[in-house]
Design an enzyme around this catalytic site. Sequence first.
Site, PDB file in Angstrom:
ATOM      1  N   ASN A 191       0.863  -1.178   0.000  1.00 26.54           N
ATOM      2  CA  ASN A 191       0.000   0.000   0.000  1.00 26.54           C
ATOM      3  C   ASN A 191       0.904   1.234   0.000  1.00 26.54           C
ATOM      4  OD1 ASN A 191      -1.782   2.061   0.504  1.00 26.54           O
ATOM      5  ND2 ASN A 191      -2.360   1.387   2.563  1.00 26.54           N
ATOM      6  N   TRP A 192       0.999   1.870  -1.150  1.00 26.34           N
ATOM      7  CA  TRP A 192       1.914   3.020  -1.263  1.00 26.34           C
ATOM      8  C   TRP A 192       1.360   4.260  -0.572  1.00 26.34           C
ATOM      9  CZ3 TRP A 192       4.013   3.343  -6.993  1.00 26.34           C
ATOM     10  CH2 TRP A 192       4.715   2.168  -7.298  1.00 26.34           C
ATOM     11  N   LYS A 193       0.083   4.214  -0.189  1.00 22.74           N
ATOM     12  CA  LYS A 193      -0.557   5.387   0.418  1.00 22.74           C
ATOM     13  C   LYS A 193      -0.370   6.610  -0.495  1.00 22.74           C
ATOM     14  CE  LYS A 193      -0.063   3.199   4.872  1.00 22.74           C
ATOM     15  NZ  LYS A 193       0.087   3.326   6.296  1.00 22.74           N
ATOM     16  N   HIS A 230      -9.475   1.530   5.279  1.00 20.63           N
ATOM     17  CA  HIS A 230      -8.181   1.697   5.952  1.00 20.63           C
ATOM     18  C   HIS A 230      -8.356   2.693   7.102  1.00 20.63           C
ATOM     19  CE1 HIS A 230      -4.003   2.660   6.717  1.00 20.63           C
ATOM     20  NE2 HIS A 230      -3.686   1.571   6.041  1.00 20.63           N
ATOM     21  N   GLU A 290      -6.632   5.029   8.025  1.00 22.21           N
ATOM     22  CA  GLU A 290      -6.327   6.421   7.659  1.00 22.21           C
ATOM     23  C   GLU A 290      -7.516   7.070   6.952  1.00 22.21           C
ATOM     24  OE1 GLU A 290      -2.644   5.541   5.684  1.00 22.21           O
ATOM     25  OE2 GLU A 290      -1.718   5.089   7.615  1.00 22.21           O
ATOM     26  N   GLU A 346      -5.156  -4.577  10.900  1.00 28.32           N
ATOM     27  CA  GLU A 346      -4.132  -3.549  11.055  1.00 28.32           C
ATOM     28  C   GLU A 346      -4.366  -2.799  12.362  1.00 28.32           C
ATOM     29  OE1 GLU A 346      -2.231  -2.455   7.013  1.00 28.32           O
ATOM     30  OE2 GLU A 346      -3.840  -1.048   7.422  1.00 28.32           O
ATOM     31  N   GLY A 390       2.921   2.416  10.800  1.00 28.02           N
ATOM     32  CA  GLY A 390       3.904   3.475  10.595  1.00 28.02           C
ATOM     33  C   GLY A 390       4.705   3.818  11.832  1.00 28.02           C
ATOM     34  N   SER A 397       3.701  -1.973  10.379  1.00 25.55           N
ATOM     35  CA  SER A 397       5.153  -2.059  10.569  1.00 25.55           C
ATOM     36  C   SER A 397       5.750  -3.411  10.172  1.00 25.55           C
ATOM     37  CB  SER A 397       5.530  -1.685  12.015  1.00 25.55           C
ATOM     38  OG  SER A 397       5.147  -0.347  12.282  1.00 25.55           O
ATOM     39  N   GLY A 426       2.924  -1.069   4.283  1.00 23.13           N
ATOM     40  CA  GLY A 426       2.939   0.338   3.923  1.00 23.13           C
ATOM     41  C   GLY A 426       4.348   0.790   3.582  1.00 23.13           C
ATOM     42  N   GLY A 427       5.013   1.405   4.549  1.00 19.63           N
ATOM     43  CA  GLY A 427       6.320   2.032   4.322  1.00 19.63           C
ATOM     44  C   GLY A 427       7.322   1.134   3.594  1.00 19.63           C
TER      45      GLY A 427
HETATM   46  O1  13P Z   1      -1.178   0.851   6.961  1.00 19.78           O
HETATM   47  C1  13P Z   1      -0.431  -0.021   6.557  1.00 19.78           C
HETATM   48  C2  13P Z   1      -0.700  -0.747   5.319  1.00 19.78           C
HETATM   49  O2  13P Z   1      -1.988  -0.526   4.858  1.00 19.78           O
HETATM   50  C3  13P Z   1       0.792  -0.365   7.288  1.00 19.78           C
HETATM   51  O3  13P Z   1       1.687   0.682   7.162  1.00 19.78           O
HETATM   52  P1  13P Z   1       3.187   0.480   7.660  1.00 19.78           P
HETATM   53  O4  13P Z   1       3.676  -0.830   7.043  1.00 19.78           O
HETATM   54  O5  13P Z   1       3.928   1.676   7.133  1.00 19.78           O
HETATM   55  O6  13P Z   1       3.141   0.393   9.148  1.00 19.78           O
END
Ligand code: 13P
Length: 249
Positions: free
Chosen positions: A9-11, A97, A99, A164, A170, A209, A230-231
């Site tokens: 997920n590149w966000k 999600h 976010e 999640e 993050g 993470s 994510g990251g």
């Molecule tokens: O929200 C996430 C994937 O959707 C997880 O993000 P991180 O891997 O950066 O913690």
Amino acid sequence: MSRPLVVGNWKMNGLRADSAARVNALLDGLREKPAAGVDVAICPPFTQLALVGSQLEGAPVALGAQDCHKAERGAHTGDTSPEMLSDAGASYVILGHSERRRDHGEIDETVREKAVAAAKAGLTPIICIGETEDQRQSGETESVLGWQIKGSLPDGFTGVVAYEPVWAIGTGLAATSEDIEATVGFIRAELVRQFNESGKTLRILYGGSVDAGNAGSILAIPNVGGALVGGASLKPDAFLSIIHAAPGA
Ligand SMILES: O=C(CO)COP(=O)(O)O
């Protein structure tokens, strides 16, 4: 058990140049060391879907989006329909999600409606659930997850559920293997309780993470069917290590 699924997920990250380079590096890495037993998908921002989609044609990596609208088309300025995503080459869509729940006030009912629309357009929804730090501290994790499952997953759901924990996203602080095993076990039981037979076949991903160092142990946990990353999905080497850490890679 189905094949593991690793989703990046590149966000809200990715301009043309870095997106293209990231995808090229991922595809080069998979040519060098294939991961035939693992399903892989990447979910770039909307603006990069077409570009990334063209790079992924014929590649062993699927395309996904990070949200969709519940309507097929019409007067919804700034929104994107499931059919548009499918037309752009997407086969997955992340929904609910934390976010989006945080930034857009998205609620379970909206997530459920979007999931119905997405499935109708041939997309596989990846529905995110997870408790906040406050909810965890007050011992509400299971009740929160139970309600999110009940509210966000439509009847007859056949997509993917991503656990999640909000506090692990993050932060560099993934949940411990013990916590993930217990919570994902609870989610599995809840899916079976609420969805009977189909609950047994739903894939459950862990997200929060996940990195090259912890992926092997997380992906080996019973009932964990993959990872939502994510990251680390922005760093091709780290993302490749996570893919290669999946059972069957
Ligand atoms: O929200 C996430 C994937 O959707 C997880 O993000 P991180 O891997 O950066 O913690």
